[in-house]
Each structure stands twice: as structure tokens, then as C-alpha cells.
Scaffold this motif. Structure first.
Motif, PDB file in Angstrom:
ATOM      1  N   UNK A  82      -4.692   9.004   3.285  1.00 55.88           N
ATOM      2  CA  UNK A  82      -6.500   8.593   4.089  1.00 55.88           C
ATOM      3  C   UNK A  82      -6.456   8.268   1.887  1.00 55.88           C
ATOM      4  N   UNK A  83      -6.140   8.633   1.494  1.00 57.79           N
ATOM      5  CA  UNK A  83      -6.149   8.221  -0.268  1.00 57.79           C
ATOM      6  C   UNK A  83      -5.390   6.901  -0.733  1.00 57.79           C
ATOM      7  N   UNK A  84      -4.642   6.620   0.400  1.00 54.85           N
ATOM      8  CA  UNK A  84      -3.952   5.151   0.255  1.00 54.85           C
ATOM      9  C   UNK A  84      -4.859   3.718   0.510  1.00 54.85           C
ATOM     10  N   UNK A  85      -4.615   2.954  -0.345  1.00 50.71           N
ATOM     11  CA  UNK A  85      -5.046   1.375   0.380  1.00 50.71           C
ATOM     12  C   UNK A  85      -4.064   0.414   0.794  1.00 50.71           C
ATOM     13  N   UNK A  86      -4.443  -0.393   2.514  1.00 44.03           N
ATOM     14  CA  UNK A  86      -3.507  -1.323   2.264  1.00 44.03           C
ATOM     15  C   UNK A  86      -4.222  -2.802   1.741  1.00 44.03           C
ATOM     16  N   UNK A  87      -3.818  -2.931   0.901  1.00 40.27           N
ATOM     17  CA  UNK A  87      -4.312  -4.520   0.131  1.00 40.27           C
ATOM     18  C   UNK A  87      -4.246  -6.428   0.852  1.00 40.27           C
ATOM     19  N   UNK A  88      -4.762  -7.143   0.930  1.00 35.68           N
ATOM     20  CA  UNK A  88      -4.575  -8.374   1.924  1.00 35.68           C
ATOM     21  C   UNK A  88      -3.408  -8.342   1.399  1.00 35.68           C
ATOM     22  N   UNK A  93       1.878  -9.377   4.700  1.00 33.55           N
ATOM     23  CA  UNK A  93       3.225  -9.158   5.084  1.00 33.55           C
ATOM     24  C   UNK A  93       3.583  -8.529   6.037  1.00 33.55           C
ATOM     25  N   UNK A  94       2.684  -7.612   6.062  1.00 34.77           N
ATOM     26  CA  UNK A  94       2.783  -5.986   7.636  1.00 34.77           C
ATOM     27  C   UNK A  94       3.391  -7.256   8.593  1.00 34.77           C
ATOM     28  N   UNK A 103      14.581  -6.433   9.046  1.00 29.27           N
ATOM     29  CA  UNK A 103      14.886  -4.785   9.713  1.00 29.27           C
ATOM     30  C   UNK A 103      14.137  -3.859  10.790  1.00 29.27           C
ATOM     31  N   UNK A 104      14.218  -2.874  10.585  1.00 30.61           N
ATOM     32  CA  UNK A 104      13.788  -1.769  11.484  1.00 30.61           C
ATOM     33  C   UNK A 104      12.956  -1.171  11.181  1.00 30.61           C
ATOM     34  N   UNK A 105      12.922  -1.032   9.024  1.00 30.27           N
ATOM     35  CA  UNK A 105      12.535   0.725   8.390  1.00 30.27           C
ATOM     36  C   UNK A 105      12.355  -0.305   7.031  1.00 30.27           C
ATOM     37  N   UNK A 106      10.560   0.092   7.147  1.00 26.47           N
ATOM     38  CA  UNK A 106      10.930  -1.021   5.736  1.00 26.47           C
ATOM     39  C   UNK A 106      10.190   0.226   4.287  1.00 26.47           C
ATOM     40  N   UNK A 107      10.704   0.276   3.352  1.00 18.58           N
ATOM     41  CA  UNK A 107      10.042   1.428   2.607  1.00 18.58           C
ATOM     42  C   UNK A 107       9.195   0.051   1.794  1.00 18.58           C
ATOM     43  N   UNK A 108       8.385   0.575   1.387  1.00 15.04           N
ATOM     44  CA  UNK A 108       7.089   0.302   0.462  1.00 15.04           C
ATOM     45  C   UNK A 108       6.577   1.125  -0.638  1.00 15.04           C
ATOM     46  N   UNK A 109       6.535  -0.317  -1.865  1.00 17.31           N
ATOM     47  CA  UNK A 109       6.087  -0.118  -3.351  1.00 17.31           C
ATOM     48  C   UNK A 109       5.257   0.718  -3.232  1.00 17.31           C
ATOM     49  N   UNK A 153      12.765  -3.459   2.266  1.00 17.23           N
ATOM     50  CA  UNK A 153      11.407  -2.878   0.970  1.00 17.23           C
ATOM     51  C   UNK A 153      10.440  -4.217   1.081  1.00 17.23           C
ATOM     52  N   UNK A 154       8.968  -3.352   1.211  1.00 18.19           N
ATOM     53  CA  UNK A 154       8.106  -4.707   1.162  1.00 18.19           C
ATOM     54  C   UNK A 154       8.102  -5.169   0.187  1.00 18.19           C
ATOM     55  N   UNK A 155       7.298  -6.716  -0.563  1.00 19.29           N
ATOM     56  CA  UNK A 155       7.064  -7.148  -1.479  1.00 19.29           C
ATOM     57  C   UNK A 155       5.926  -6.521  -2.897  1.00 19.29           C
ATOM     58  N   UNK A 156       4.619  -6.099  -1.911  1.00 21.14           N
ATOM     59  CA  UNK A 156       3.199  -5.894  -1.884  1.00 21.14           C
ATOM     60  C   UNK A 156       3.332  -4.429  -1.831  1.00 21.14           C
ATOM     61  N   UNK A 157       2.344  -3.936  -2.741  1.00 18.91           N
ATOM     62  CA  UNK A 157       2.372  -2.212  -2.981  1.00 18.91           C
ATOM     63  C   UNK A 157       1.580  -1.364  -2.607  1.00 18.91           C
ATOM     64  N   UNK A 158       1.491  -0.654  -2.125  1.00 19.00           N
ATOM     65  CA  UNK A 158       0.485   0.250  -0.999  1.00 19.00           C
ATOM     66  C   UNK A 158      -0.195   1.120  -2.329  1.00 19.00           C
ATOM     67  N   UNK A 159      -1.536   0.658  -2.292  1.00 21.70           N
ATOM     68  CA  UNK A 159      -2.523   1.662  -3.385  1.00 21.70           C
ATOM     69  C   UNK A 159      -2.694   2.633  -2.876  1.00 21.70           C
ATOM     70  N   UNK A 160      -2.390   4.747  -4.070  1.00 21.83           N
ATOM     71  CA  UNK A 160      -2.488   5.750  -3.765  1.00 21.83           C
ATOM     72  C   UNK A 160      -3.196   5.978  -5.029  1.00 21.83           C
ATOM     73  N   UNK A 161      -4.540   6.604  -4.613  1.00 20.57           N
ATOM     74  CA  UNK A 161      -5.776   7.332  -5.648  1.00 20.57           C
ATOM     75  C   UNK A 161      -5.292   8.901  -5.326  1.00 20.57           C
ATOM     76  N   UNK A 162      -4.698   9.536  -6.311  1.00 21.41           N
ATOM     77  CA  UNK A 162      -4.499  10.831  -5.598  1.00 21.41           C
ATOM     78  C   UNK A 162      -5.588  10.968  -7.018  1.00 21.41           C
ATOM     79  N   UNK A 163      -5.878  12.618  -6.164  1.00 20.34           N
ATOM     80  CA  UNK A 163      -6.678  13.449  -7.078  1.00 20.34           C
ATOM     81  C   UNK A 163      -7.728  12.869  -8.257  1.00 20.34           C
TER      82      UNK A 163
END
Length: 198
Positions: A82-88, A93-94, A103-109, A153-163
């Protein structure tokens, strides 16, 4: 029409963020919220924004992720907190990669913002899976996926707004500290002595 992508979100008392999180995964064919005993308006807001909510009070985060997997109908599953954001850009890309055979599994930065400040380093998390490749999750708190197949590995990052605030950080630390201590005790962690604290 077959379900191509299921977004799975684990929540607990996320009324401030759940609506935006769900809006950012509105491109998914199915959105599942696994709620871990919220006492605020999280469940009501998630339902209002079109998610299917499953209530499951559980301290084992792997089991919570497995509940979402079991309930999903998508060919692909995307795990988002819930504290992460998927950018446009990441959305686009997804949508592109789930049309591929490999591939069948993807890392996201992941770009992390801690107390509102950008963390200088990215971490990398496995979050997008061909459902048939994901076998489940392991670990009570810092859970890891068990899967087969090739990895990308996907190119575009996930935004994580923690604490976002000190109060939020202290509350989460207090909530998890007892579980962390038990995990260390069960793993026969050496006793804490004064020189370890230094």
C-alpha cells in the motif's frame, strides 16, 4: 474474457494510502486486497474502489501473500504494498511484458523515500510472476517467493514511500519488534551483549 493480470495488495490500517494505491493498479484485470485486521476504513475504501477484499488476520506474511495467490485468477500476478506506487511508465512496461512468453518472473527496481527524503540506493524486489511459475512464499516477516522459470528485470522503478513520519516509523517498529525477536530466538541467535550494541 480471460484474466491476464491480478494485482495483490496486503494491508493493515492503510486508509490514507489504499485508494491511491488501487488507482495506480487500475490497469490490472483483477485487484485483490488481503486485509490483515484493519481497524480503520481500509476495507471500506478498498471495496469502494473496486477491489475484492479478503480478511485474513495473520502474523505470517508469507501466508498472507499465499492467500492472495490462491484467490487470484490472473495468468500473471503483481504484488504491490500500500505504500508503493506504480508509475504510468511502469504500468506500460508491465502491460508489455505480460504479453511475452519469457521470462516468467520479473524483478522490479525500487526507489525508496524515507521520511520524505529520497534514499540514494535502489533495491530490487521480485513482484511480477507468471502465476504458474510461482510456487508460494517462505518466511514469516521478510518473506521471499519460491518459483521456477527464467528471470528478468523491469526498467522502470517502483516508488516506495516508507515511514512518512517519525510516529509512523515508531509504531511500525513497535509492532514488528516482538515478531523479529521471536524469529531470532527460534533461529538460536547469539545473546545480545554490551559490545554488540556498540
Amino acid at each position: 474474457m480471460s484474466t491476464k493480470l491480478t494485482a495483490i495488495i496486503i494491508t493493515k490500517n492503510e486508509q490514507e494510502r489504499i485508494a491511491e494505491c488501487l488507482e495506480r493498479v487500475a490497469f490490472a484485470d483483477e485487484r485483490i486486497v488481503v486485509d490483515n485486521g484493519s481497524t480503520d476504513q481500509t476495507v471500506e475504501l478498498a471495496t469502494k474502489h473496486g477491489a475484492r477484499v479478503i480478511s485474513e488476520k495473520e502474523k505470517d506474511f508469507s501466508r498472507l501473500r499465499d492467500v492472495g495467490l490462491r484467490e487470484s485468477t490472473g495468468k500473471w500476478v503483481l504484488y504491490i504494498d500500500a505504500d508503493e506506487e506504480v508509475s504510468p511508465e511502469l504500468q506500460k512496461e508491465i502491460k508489455q511484458v505480460i504479453g511475452l512468453a519469457q521470462p516468467s518472473v520479473y524483478f522490479i527496481n525500487r526507489d525508496t523515500y524515507y521520511l520524505g527524503s529520497h534514499w540514494p540506493y535502489q533495491d530490487k524486489v521480485e513482484r511480477l510472476f507468471l502465476r504458474s511459475a510461482l510456487r508460494g512464499w517462505h518466511g514469516t516477516l521478510h518473506e521471499t517467493p519460491l518459483y521456477v522459470g527464467t528471470i528478468g528485470t523491469l526498467t522502470n522503478p517502483l516508488v516506495h514511500r516508507t515511514h512518512r513520519t517519525l510516529e509512523e516509523m515508531v509504531a511500525k517498529t513497535n509492532e514488528w519488534s516482538a515478531l523479529e525477536a521471536k524469529l531470532r530466538l527460534d533461529a538460536h541467535h547469539p545473546p545480545v551483549v554490551w559490545w554488540r550494541l556498540i
